[in-house]
Write a protein that holds these residues in place. Structure first.
Motif, PDB file in Angstrom:
ATOM      1  N   GLN A   1       0.819  -1.201   0.000  1.00  0.00           N
ATOM      2  CA  GLN A   1       0.000   0.000   0.000  1.00  0.00           C
ATOM      3  C   GLN A   1       0.865   1.268   0.000  1.00  0.00           C
ATOM      4  O   GLN A   1       0.528   2.256  -0.652  1.00  0.00           O
ATOM      5  CB  GLN A   1      -0.927  -0.007   1.210  1.00  0.00           C
ATOM      6  N   MET A   2       1.989   1.238   0.711  1.00  0.00           N
ATOM      7  CA  MET A   2       2.881   2.395   0.768  1.00  0.00           C
ATOM      8  C   MET A   2       3.460   2.752  -0.604  1.00  0.00           C
ATOM      9  O   MET A   2       3.814   3.904  -0.859  1.00  0.00           O
ATOM     10  CB  MET A   2       4.040   2.130   1.733  1.00  0.00           C
ATOM     11  N   LEU A   3       3.582   1.785  -1.490  1.00  0.00           N
ATOM     12  CA  LEU A   3       4.244   1.996  -2.783  1.00  0.00           C
ATOM     13  C   LEU A   3       3.362   2.722  -3.797  1.00  0.00           C
ATOM     14  O   LEU A   3       3.837   3.111  -4.864  1.00  0.00           O
ATOM     15  CB  LEU A   3       4.679   0.650  -3.365  1.00  0.00           C
TER      16      LEU A   3
ATOM     17  N   GLY B   1       1.584   8.364  -0.895  1.00  0.00           N
ATOM     18  CA  GLY B   1       2.439   7.185  -0.912  1.00  0.00           C
ATOM     19  C   GLY B   1       3.782   7.497  -1.547  1.00  0.00           C
ATOM     20  O   GLY B   1       4.098   8.649  -1.873  1.00  0.00           O
ATOM     21  N   LEU B   2       4.583   6.466  -1.716  1.00  0.00           N
ATOM     22  CA  LEU B   2       5.906   6.634  -2.307  1.00  0.00           C
ATOM     23  C   LEU B   2       5.834   6.819  -3.816  1.00  0.00           C
ATOM     24  O   LEU B   2       6.813   7.269  -4.437  1.00  0.00           O
ATOM     25  CB  LEU B   2       6.784   5.433  -1.946  1.00  0.00           C
ATOM     26  N   GLY B   3       4.713   6.444  -4.423  1.00  0.00           N
ATOM     27  CA  GLY B   3       4.452   6.806  -5.804  1.00  0.00           C
ATOM     28  C   GLY B   3       5.102   5.961  -6.877  1.00  0.00           C
ATOM     29  O   GLY B   3       5.081   6.337  -8.052  1.00  0.00           O
TER      30      GLY B   3
ATOM     31  N   ILE C   1      -1.183   2.865  -8.249  1.00  0.00           N
ATOM     32  CA  ILE C   1      -2.315   2.357  -7.471  1.00  0.00           C
ATOM     33  C   ILE C   1      -2.601   3.336  -6.344  1.00  0.00           C
ATOM     34  O   ILE C   1      -1.794   4.219  -6.046  1.00  0.00           O
ATOM     35  CB  ILE C   1      -2.015   0.965  -6.853  1.00  0.00           C
ATOM     36  N   GLU C   2      -3.742   3.175  -5.711  1.00  0.00           N
ATOM     37  CA  GLU C   2      -4.039   3.869  -4.463  1.00  0.00           C
ATOM     38  C   GLU C   2      -4.908   2.958  -3.620  1.00  0.00           C
ATOM     39  O   GLU C   2      -5.571   2.041  -4.135  1.00  0.00           O
ATOM     40  CB  GLU C   2      -4.719   5.208  -4.721  1.00  0.00           C
ATOM     41  N   THR C   3      -4.890   3.212  -2.311  1.00  0.00           N
ATOM     42  CA  THR C   3      -5.561   2.304  -1.382  1.00  0.00           C
ATOM     43  C   THR C   3      -6.501   3.089  -0.471  1.00  0.00           C
ATOM     44  O   THR C   3      -6.133   4.139   0.063  1.00  0.00           O
ATOM     45  CB  THR C   3      -4.539   1.545  -0.518  1.00  0.00           C
TER      46      THR C   3
END
Length: 494
Positions: free
Chosen positions: A335-337, A356-358, A362-364
């Motif tokens: 999820q962080m990525l 996020g780190l991008g 994706i997004e959560t």
């Protein structure tokens, strides 16, 4: 109704989980019907059960020792800390509440009902129940309403064995001091002592054992030697023992030890792998040069992502990728990525969102309903490889990045990869557990061909359980244990 024997410890990590697992395997080898039970567990290492719930990882290990599938009745109350003062309360495998310590104290009568209901069901199905306590029974401030140690033992009227870790030092003080802090009825309930992790000449310890028995009037049921290199799934704490050294050209893998890291047993196959140099990096440490950085699961993704940035590791990760390193995220790390993690309902704390780190498109969005599922599949990256694991997460992840999945599972695709295959993520815990999947991921990360391969984690676990059971057969008074369980003294099955 089945009989019950409880193992309590003088401290956390005294050896309760290991002793219950070992005794379970000893009894199972003797053909006895046995089941593990822990009334209340506090751990971020968990497992998904056959009935679709969540329990402590240690009880899943103990179930394997009994030759059973894990079930939520084996650990009816699981506390998953979300902060220093609060935890998610899981009852019979499902989230029931998010409570601070004081509120949970008031909730204990409800939790006790769940504990006793599970115990009744287990004693109706199995001849013998091996119970693991939590922490120490001598925590005076937690005595009122206790459901994890002597409060449970008194409620079901079962005998208790007290285990202490001599490797920590002060073992006689731990045992005698614990007894001194118990009530008279609780002291009577303790039937003997087990001393764990002993190294050295047992003859030099004998005068102390004689004194202990004379001072307390209770027998020492065994002294278990320190079993170097023993592998068993950890209940919660990060591994204490270093694994064997690896070759100079081993693949270097670094895992940030996030404050709320969950299911770090994901990395046990890498700790055991003969061609992998695995390091956990903690607060204040620089992110070391590595071939692969794995972002682990987290109980509080947004808070741990903020902490990672405070450590200066985001810039270090960017350099790592820029110079050809690979990054893998598992569950919360996955999820962080992405571009962002949204928590509008305050599932993991204060509501809001965090960039996020991008690296993955994706997004959560975190949701109150937790996804729990055991999974298997047959592809990792673009090659055939057996995968077996489980999912435990509250997030729903969407985005174009899912169009390049990392895994193919029976229920469909899982995870994502970026365009140049430098960054990938998955929701599957245990993604390294099979040697097929581990080799596919490690070769993606840069492991050169011809390096020695690892083995399936299940094989290593079985070897550890058998080794532990052999040691208990040799060093424990098993006749006394069987008497306490009212069990027939059957010989091990060849």
């Amino acid at each position: 109704m089945g009989t019950t024997l409880m193992v309590q410890g003088t401290t956390s990590d005294a050896g309760k989980s290991v002793l219950v697992a070992g005794l379970a395997r000893v009894l199972h080898r003797r053909g006895l019907s046995v089941v593990p039970f822990k009334p209340q567990n506090m751990a971020l290492n968990s497992a998904v059960t056959a009935d679709g719930g969540e329990i402590g990882r240690a009880q899943a290990l103990q179930a394997a020792a009994c030759g059973l599938d894990p079930h939520t009745d084996m650990n009816p109350v699981l506390l998953k800390p979300s902060s220093d003062q609060g935890a998610q309360v899981i009852i019979h495998g499902r989230p029931a509440a998010e409570l601070d310590a004081r509120a949970y104290h008031d909730y204990k009568p409800v939790a006790l009902e769940a504990v006793l209901a599970s115990h009744r069901r287990l004693t109706a199905q199995y001849a013998h129940v091996l119970v693991e306590g939590a922490g120490s029974p001598a925590e005076i401030n937690l005595r009122a309403g206790d459901i994890a140690n002597m409060g449970f033992a008194e409620a079901v009227d079962c005998p208790v064995i007290l285990v202490a870790d001599i490797d920590r030092g002060g073992v006689f003080a731990h045992l005698v001091g614990t007894l001194a802090l118990l009530s008279e009825t609780e002291r009577t309930r303790v039937q003997g002592f087990v001393i764990n992790r002993f190294r050295g000449d047992i003859g030099l310890l004998q005068p102390g054992l004689d004194w202990l028995e004379q001072e307390t009037g209770k027998p020492v049921l065994g002294v278990i030697p320190y079993l170097h290199g023993l592998y068993l799934d950890a209940e919660d704490a990060l591994p204490r023992e270093a694994m064997p050294s690896t070759p100079a050209d081993a693949l270097k893998v670094v895992v940030p030890a996030l404050p709320r890291i969950s299911n770090h047993t994901d990395f046990d196959p890498l700790r055991l792998h003969p061609a992998v140099d695995l390091r956990f990096v903690g607060p204040g440490e620089a992110l070391q040069p590595a071939d692969l950085v794995v972002l682990p699961g987290s109980k509080s993704v947004r808070a741990d992502l903020a902490w990672l940035r405070e450590q200066g590791w985001e810039e270090a990760l960017q350099r790592h990728v820029r110079y050809g390193g690979k990054v893998l995220g598992i569950c919360g790390g996955f999820q962080m990525l992405g571009h962002a993690v949204y928590d509008p309902d305050g599932v993991e704390g204060q509501s809001g969102s965090t960039p996020g780190l991008g690296w993955l498109d994706i997004e959560t969005r975190l949701a109150p309903e937790k996804h729990l599922e055991r999974v298997r599949g047959d592809r990792v990256l673009d090659r055939e490889a057996r995968v077996e694991g489980y999912e435990i997460h509250a997030g729903v992840t969407t985005g174009p990045g899912l169009g390049r999945p990392l895994l193919q599972l029976e229920h469909g695709a899982d995870g994502a990869r970026n365009a140049d295959d430098a960054v990938a993520g998955t929701y599957v815990h245990g993604v390294f557990d099979t040697s097929d999947a581990a080799e596919a991921l490690l070769q993606w990360a840069g492991m050169r061909s011809g390096m020695e391969k690892g083995e399936d984690l299940a094989t290593a676990r079985e070897r550890g359980l058998e080794r532990l059971a052999d040691s208990l057969e040799e060093h424990l008074d098993m006749n006394c244990i069987l008497t306490l369980l009212q069990a027939e003294p059957k010989e091990p099955v060849a």
